[in-house]
Design a protein around this motif. Structure first.
Motif, PDB file in Angstrom:
ATOM      1  N   ALA A  77       0.855  -1.252  -0.118  1.00 20.53           N
ATOM      2  CA  ALA A  77       0.022   0.053   0.061  1.00 20.53           C
ATOM      3  C   ALA A  77       0.802   1.393  -0.215  1.00 20.53           C
ATOM      4  N   ILE A  78       1.868   1.202   0.966  1.00 21.11           N
ATOM      5  CA  ILE A  78       2.854   2.290   0.615  1.00 21.11           C
ATOM      6  C   ILE A  78       3.910   2.360  -0.363  1.00 21.11           C
ATOM      7  N   GLN A  79       4.362   1.252  -0.888  1.00 23.40           N
ATOM      8  CA  GLN A  79       5.030   1.463  -1.928  1.00 23.40           C
ATOM      9  C   GLN A  79       4.525   1.478  -3.316  1.00 23.40           C
ATOM     10  N   GLU A  80       3.134   1.276  -3.547  1.00 24.26           N
ATOM     11  CA  GLU A  80       2.578   1.626  -4.556  1.00 24.26           C
ATOM     12  C   GLU A  80       2.124   3.136  -4.691  1.00 24.26           C
ATOM     13  N   LYS A  81       2.010   3.763  -3.597  1.00 21.19           N
ATOM     14  CA  LYS A  81       1.782   5.163  -3.256  1.00 21.19           C
ATOM     15  C   LYS A  81       3.154   6.025  -3.763  1.00 21.19           C
ATOM     16  N   LEU A  82       4.308   5.458  -3.161  1.00 26.19           N
ATOM     17  CA  LEU A  82       5.405   5.995  -3.515  1.00 26.19           C
ATOM     18  C   LEU A  82       6.029   5.796  -4.865  1.00 26.19           C
ATOM     19  N   LYS A  83       5.649   4.772  -5.486  1.00 17.76           N
ATOM     20  CA  LYS A  83       6.039   4.249  -6.590  1.00 17.76           C
ATOM     21  C   LYS A  83       7.446   3.778  -6.646  1.00 17.76           C
ATOM     22  N   VAL A  84       8.038   3.255  -5.519  1.00 15.92           N
ATOM     23  CA  VAL A  84       9.162   2.631  -5.693  1.00 15.92           C
ATOM     24  C   VAL A  84       9.266   1.195  -6.038  1.00 15.92           C
ATOM     25  N   ASN A  85       9.519   0.917  -7.291  1.00 16.43           N
ATOM     26  CA  ASN A  85       9.093  -0.161  -8.221  1.00 16.43           C
ATOM     27  C   ASN A  85       9.938  -1.675  -7.697  1.00 16.43           C
ATOM     28  N   GLU A  86      11.311  -1.461  -7.454  1.00 19.37           N
ATOM     29  CA  GLU A  86      12.032  -2.485  -6.976  1.00 19.37           C
ATOM     30  C   GLU A  86      11.622  -2.890  -5.582  1.00 19.37           C
ATOM     31  N   ASP A  87      11.188  -2.089  -4.746  1.00 18.26           N
ATOM     32  CA  ASP A  87      10.744  -2.600  -3.300  1.00 18.26           C
ATOM     33  C   ASP A  87       9.418  -3.330  -3.391  1.00 18.26           C
ATOM     34  N   LEU A  88       8.603  -2.526  -4.437  1.00 19.53           N
ATOM     35  CA  LEU A  88       7.257  -3.242  -4.597  1.00 19.53           C
ATOM     36  C   LEU A  88       7.379  -4.738  -5.267  1.00 19.53           C
ATOM     37  N   ALA A  89       8.159  -4.949  -6.113  1.00 18.00           N
ATOM     38  CA  ALA A  89       8.330  -6.322  -6.862  1.00 18.00           C
ATOM     39  C   ALA A  89       8.706  -7.312  -5.751  1.00 18.00           C
ATOM     40  N   LEU A  90       9.595  -6.730  -4.627  1.00 16.64           N
ATOM     41  CA  LEU A  90       9.841  -7.693  -3.521  1.00 16.64           C
ATOM     42  C   LEU A  90       8.781  -8.106  -2.826  1.00 16.64           C
ATOM     43  N   SER A  91       7.928  -7.115  -2.454  1.00 15.22           N
ATOM     44  CA  SER A  91       7.029  -7.126  -1.672  1.00 15.22           C
ATOM     45  C   SER A  91       5.793  -8.443  -2.144  1.00 15.22           C
ATOM     46  N   TYR A  92       5.647  -7.979  -3.510  1.00 11.37           N
ATOM     47  CA  TYR A  92       4.591  -9.065  -4.343  1.00 11.37           C
ATOM     48  C   TYR A  92       5.357 -10.448  -4.333  1.00 11.37           C
ATOM     49  N   ARG A  93       6.441 -10.492  -4.365  1.00  9.93           N
ATOM     50  CA  ARG A  93       7.091 -12.062  -4.322  1.00  9.93           C
ATOM     51  C   ARG A  93       7.096 -12.522  -3.184  1.00  9.93           C
ATOM     52  N   TYR A  94       7.506 -11.762  -2.074  1.00  5.20           N
ATOM     53  CA  TYR A  94       7.267 -12.368  -0.628  1.00  5.20           C
ATOM     54  C   TYR A  94       5.554 -12.613  -0.423  1.00  5.20           C
ATOM     55  N   LYS A  95       4.758 -11.857  -0.752  1.00  3.78           N
ATOM     56  CA  LYS A  95       3.308 -12.229  -0.503  1.00  3.78           C
ATOM     57  C   LYS A  95       2.900 -13.349  -1.253  1.00  3.78           C
ATOM     58  N   ALA A  96       3.308 -13.458  -2.612  1.00  7.31           N
ATOM     59  CA  ALA A  96       2.905 -14.734  -3.308  1.00  7.31           C
ATOM     60  C   ALA A  96       3.536 -16.126  -2.785  1.00  7.31           C
ATOM     61  N   ALA A  97       4.828 -15.857  -2.287  1.00  8.06           N
ATOM     62  CA  ALA A  97       5.401 -16.926  -1.504  1.00  8.06           C
ATOM     63  C   ALA A  97       4.655 -17.460  -0.366  1.00  8.06           C
ATOM     64  N   ASN A  98       4.133 -16.528   0.410  1.00  4.71           N
ATOM     65  CA  ASN A  98       3.121 -16.873   1.708  1.00  4.71           C
ATOM     66  C   ASN A  98       1.767 -17.281   1.433  1.00  4.71           C
ATOM     67  N   GLN A  99       1.273 -16.883   0.140  1.00  5.44           N
ATOM     68  CA  GLN A  99       0.030 -17.069  -0.190  1.00  5.44           C
ATOM     69  C   GLN A  99       0.023 -18.647  -0.859  1.00  5.44           C
ATOM     70  N   LEU A 100       1.218 -19.191  -1.335  1.00  3.19           N
ATOM     71  CA  LEU A 100       1.328 -20.653  -1.633  1.00  3.19           C
ATOM     72  C   LEU A 100       0.997 -21.645  -0.346  1.00  3.19           C
ATOM     73  N   PHE A 101       1.358 -21.101   0.820  1.00  2.00           N
ATOM     74  CA  PHE A 101       1.018 -21.881   1.968  1.00  2.00           C
ATOM     75  C   PHE A 101      -0.109 -21.584   3.084  1.00  2.00           C
ATOM     76  N   SER A 102      -0.809 -20.343   2.470  1.00  2.00           N
ATOM     77  CA  SER A 102      -1.589 -19.663   3.475  1.00  2.00           C
ATOM     78  C   SER A 102      -3.036 -20.267   3.392  1.00  2.00           C
ATOM     79  N   GLY A 103      -3.177 -20.911   2.411  1.00  3.11           N
ATOM     80  CA  GLY A 103      -4.513 -21.617   2.165  1.00  3.11           C
ATOM     81  C   GLY A 103      -5.407 -20.504   1.182  1.00  3.11           C
ATOM     82  N   ALA A 104      -4.725 -19.480   0.723  1.00  3.35           N
ATOM     83  CA  ALA A 104      -5.144 -18.554  -0.472  1.00  3.35           C
ATOM     84  C   ALA A 104      -5.545 -19.251  -1.675  1.00  3.35           C
ATOM     85  N   ASP A 105      -6.100 -18.562  -2.470  1.00  4.53           N
ATOM     86  CA  ASP A 105      -6.354 -19.246  -4.111  1.00  4.53           C
ATOM     87  C   ASP A 105      -5.112 -19.072  -4.719  1.00  4.53           C
ATOM     88  N   LEU A 106      -4.698 -20.061  -5.086  1.00  2.90           N
ATOM     89  CA  LEU A 106      -3.247 -20.121  -5.790  1.00  2.90           C
ATOM     90  C   LEU A 106      -3.153 -19.268  -7.000  1.00  2.90           C
TER      91      LEU A 106
END
Length: 627
Positions: free
Chosen positions: A177-206
């Protein structure tokens, strides 16, 4: 005259000196620019090392502190990516100390996050978390939203290794939410990667996880990033595709990373993709195809010292050998898995006990719950792999069942033939006693078989496990002995049983002269279904006390007491005046005895309390049905 000569020489030398200083400054500036542009290029690794050291020498000569610190930073990165982690720690700590002394808080926070990455590589998650929170405190104090967001991203990453996936996703969402507002793309990509990694095992829709990892990949593509960060995102997309059972697509992603890693000479980045291809084949039950990949991953992990996922690869190799029927190898790798997984688990639990964690998360109890299922599964697999020993026990069990069936047939025939109730009861009683006699004899045979097997073993831990099994079999055998020797075939007199059990255990440990066991209780009868688990519980507690409570031949006393209230509440106390337990001391032994006590306590609807103030005192309360 001399004074005039000195002035002339000075006027002549000063410009030369200033010119030399300018040349040194330009050379330093050139070196630093080159390092900035080439630090991620493995082909230039040798030159990176030489250039960084040249810059350090020039910076010291010209007393250029800023250039010196930048050079240290580059050397830390070099050693982290291409050489030894210990050297990386050395240089980054020089940087950290400089920023601390010069009160450059923002730069210090960045250095803390770099230390977090290094500790992650050494599987020291408790230390990683300390540095993340230190950085977060600095960024919060200055309201640096970009810094706060990247700290959230790193907390998201650390929670992944604790298996707290849903909380991790929440931290990533806060960062995004913060990184999209600030448009810091490299940090944003890292957050999306970590989020996807956790979603893999959190019971979320793959499918949602796949969408998020593709967002990270697209950001890297648009920014021209094709190195390590991009490869990590590709690897995680492969993981998500793997669990979506899109195996061929997953292997394409893993193979892409292998090819790039080999091309760039990044040996340690081969590890996840090589291991994951092995896992894909394992999931497809292509065991012969999977084995060389997971063995290669283990060798690469050992070679590079990146042991974070070593336990997982040991587990996969053990599963593969087991599926291929090579149980000896399966057991060998399962033992390695158990050791490394326990170390990994202890790291996570220790992390939760850290002071900084108390500010943001819960405590050790959560981690213990997280790992209960894994520990039970681990011990179940160990039992399966000890199939040869189990086979011996199974033979004794089959013999017992056969005897019971034969006697039941005789009982049925006797019921038809005998018309007099008294005669029939006497015959039934005789048969039941015979059953208990045979069961007791069979248990003695099982105990002897275990003793014979134990004599063939050299490993001390295996011998101790075998001895513990003998004690457990003995505790059940005494119950059946009491049943066929007593007048009541439906219940056991527990005081007499405890005395017999104590004598047998004292004799086994040769401790009759140094330890006295007292049964401070009235006569109390329990049905056999209750007596057996309670006997096993007391057996484990007496064994533990004799092994650990009285070291160096110390003398002592153990007291057993039991009482029953209202016919359905049973209270058991086992106390000793030994050395007790040291706070936070690592549990001794395998922990199987403690797990067995907990399971038997649950079976009897009981609760357990332990006190270690003076020696060890363990109390139980069981809710029982009437005997």
């Amino acid at each position: 005259m001399n004074k005039q000569l000195t002035i002339i020489i000075t006027l002549f030398c000063v410009p030369i000196f200033l010119c030399a200083q300018n040349l040194v400054s330009k050379e330093i500036h050139t070196h630093l620019n080159w390092l900035d542009n080439h630090i991620k290029n493995i082909k230039d690794s040798t030159l990176i090392y030489k250039t960084a050291h040249q810059t350090i020498r020039l910076s010291k000569t010209s007393n250029n502190q800023n250039a010196l610190i930048k050079s240290y930073n580059h050397l830390a990165t070099y050693h982290r990516e291409y050489s030894k982690l210990d050297s990386a720690f050395y240089y980054i700590n020089l940087v950290k100390n400089f920023y601390k002394k010069s009160n450059q808080s923002e730069s210090l926070a960045t250095t803390y996050l770099e230390l977090k990455v290094l500790h992650n590589l050494k599987v020291e998650y408790d230390k990683s978390l300390v540095f993340v929170h230190k950085a977060l405190e600095i960024y919060e104090a200055s309201n640096n939203q970009k810094g706060i967001a990247i700290c959230y991203t790193h907390i998201c990453d650390l929670l992944y290794y604790e298996h707290r996936y849903q909380e991790s996703v929440a931290y990533c969402d806060k960062a995004i939410a913060i990184q999209e507002k600030l448009k810091v793309n490299e940090d944003l990509a890292l957050s999306y990667r970590y989020k996807a990694a956790n979603q893999l095992f959190s019971g979320a829709d793959l499918k949602d996880a796949l969408k998020n990892i593709n967002k990270a990949i697209n950001i890297y593509n648009n920014s021209g990033e094709s190195g390590i960060l991009y490869m990590a995102a590709i690897n995680w997309r492969g993981n998500i595709l793997k669990y979506l059972e899109r195996y061929e697509e997953a292997i394409v992603d893993y193979q892409h990373n292998i090819d790039i890693s080999k091309k760039l000479g990044l040996e340690r980045y081969l590890i996840p993709s090589v291991a994951n291809i092995g896992h894909v084949y394992l999931l497809q039950e292509k065991y012969s195809d999977a084995l060389p990949y997971n063995l290669q991953a283990i060798e690469l992990i050992k070679k590079t010292g990146r042991e974070r996922n070593l336990w997982e690869n040991y587990m996969h190799v053990s599963d593969i050998y087991s599926a291929l029927g090579n149980y000896e190898k399966a057991l060998e790798y399962h033992k390695l898995y158990s050791v490394h997984y326990d170390e990994y688990r202890e790291t996570i639990i220790h992390r939760l006990e850290s002071e900084s964690q108390a500010k943001y998360e819960t405590g050790k109890k959560n981690a213990t719950i997280v790992f209960q299922d894994e520990k039970i599964a681990q011990q179940e697999k160990t039992k399966i792999l000890y199939i040869s020993i189990a086979a011996l026990l199974a033979l004794g069990l089959v013999h017992t069942i056969s005897s019971v069936r034969t006697i039941r047939k005789k009982r049925k025939a006797l019921q038809i033939l005998n018309t007099e109730l008294d005669s029939k009861n006497k015959q039934n009683e005789l048969l039941l006693k015979e059953i208990h006699h045979r069961v007791k004899n069979n248990l003695e045979m099982v105990k002897s078989l275990i003793a014979l097997q134990s004599a063939q073993l050299d490993d001390k831990a295996s011998k101790e496990a075998m001895l513990a099994s003998q004690h457990r079999v003995q505790s059940m055998g005494i119950i059946h002995q009491k049943l066929y020797q007593g007048d009541n075939l439906g219940s056991i007199e527990m005081k007499d049983y405890f005395l017999n059990l104590s004598e047998g255990i004292l004799d086994t440990f040769n401790a009759e002269d140094k330890v006295k066991i007292e049964c401070a209780m009235d006569n109390l009868e329990l049905d056999v279904d209750t007596a057996v688990p309670i006997g096993l519980i007391v057996n484990e507690l007496l064994t533990n006390a004799l092994k650990y409570a009285f070291p160096e031949n110390n003398h002592g006393n153990i007291k057993i007491s039991m009482s029953k209230k209202n016919n359905n509440i049973l209270t058991l106390h086992v106390t000793d005046n030994g050395i007790g337990k040291v706070k936070n001391e690592k549990p001794k032994g395998t922990g199987f005895g403690s797990q067995l006590i907990n399971l038997l306590t649950q079976q009897l609807n009981g609760k357990m309390q332990e006190n270690n103030d003076k020696g060890t005192s363990i109390s139980f309360q069981f809710k029982l049905k009437a005997a």
